[in-house]
Design a protein around this motif. Structure first.
Motif, short mmCIF file in Angstrom:
data_model
loop_
_atom_site.label_atom_id
_atom_site.label_comp_id
_atom_site.label_asym_id
_atom_site.label_seq_id
_atom_site.Cartn_x
_atom_site.Cartn_y
_atom_site.Cartn_z
N TYR A 1 0.86 -1.18 0.00
CA TYR A 1 0.00 0.00 0.00
C TYR A 1 0.90 1.23 0.00
O TYR A 1 1.78 1.35 0.85
N THR B 291 -2.82 4.21 -2.65
CA THR B 291 -3.71 4.90 -1.73
C THR B 291 -2.90 5.77 -0.79
O THR B 291 -1.68 5.65 -0.71
N GLU C 211 -6.67 10.36 0.86
CA GLU C 211 -7.64 9.91 -0.14
C GLU C 211 -8.51 8.83 0.48
O GLU C 211 -8.16 7.66 0.45
N THR C 212 -9.61 9.18 1.05
CA THR C 212 -10.45 8.18 1.71
C THR C 212 -11.35 7.51 0.68
O THR C 212 -12.52 7.82 0.55
N ASN C 213 -10.74 6.57 -0.04
CA ASN C 213 -11.46 5.82 -1.07
C ASN C 213 -11.49 4.34 -0.67
O ASN C 213 -11.09 3.98 0.43
N ASP C 214 -11.95 3.48 -1.57
CA ASP C 214 -12.02 2.06 -1.26
C ASP C 214 -10.64 1.47 -0.96
O ASP C 214 -10.50 0.62 -0.09
N ALA C 215 -9.61 1.92 -1.69
CA ALA C 215 -8.25 1.42 -1.46
C ALA C 215 -7.78 1.80 -0.06
O ALA C 215 -7.12 1.00 0.62
N ARG D 231 -9.70 2.28 2.56
CA ARG D 231 -10.44 1.42 3.50
C ARG D 231 -9.82 0.02 3.54
O ARG D 231 -9.76 -0.61 4.60
N GLU D 232 -9.33 -0.45 2.41
CA GLU D 232 -8.62 -1.74 2.37
C GLU D 232 -7.33 -1.66 3.19
O GLU D 232 -7.00 -2.58 3.95
N LYS E 28 -7.67 -2.07 6.95
CA LYS E 28 -7.81 -3.45 7.43
C LYS E 28 -6.44 -4.06 7.73
O LYS E 28 -6.31 -4.89 8.61
#
Length: 85
Positions: free
Chosen positions: A5, A31, A35-39, A41-42, A45
């Motif tokens: 990442y 990411t 940049e609070t995008n789907d990447a 959020r991944e 995790k």
């Protein structure tokens, strides 16, 4: 397979280079915390504080901090001679 990442200009370039030089399979997830995008959020995790670069391992564990990741790559792939001995 590793998951890296990071974002251009974030310090992940040296990790990308080390993984490539070592011939280690990885996928890059571009990411950053801004940049609070789907990447992103991944990434959360794998690393709850969203720090980049983060290298996630196949077993689900992860490591952050460029120097620590480079040391890990050097130890895990000694034939690549990524750091001076």
């Amino acid at each position: 397979m590793y998951t890296l990442y990071g974002k251009k200009g974030s310090g992940s370039a040296s990790i990308e280079a080390a993984l490539t030089m070592a011939g280690a399979p990885y996928r890059m997830v571009e990411t950053a915390s801004w940049e609070t995008n789907d990447a992103f959020r991944e990434l959360l995790k794998a690393n709850r504080i969203g720090q980049i670069p983060t290298l996630a391992f196949p077993d689900g564990s992860a490591l952050s901090e460029s120097a620590a990741i480079l040391i890990h790559c050097n130890v895990s792939h000694p034939a690549a001679v990524l750091l001076p001995r």
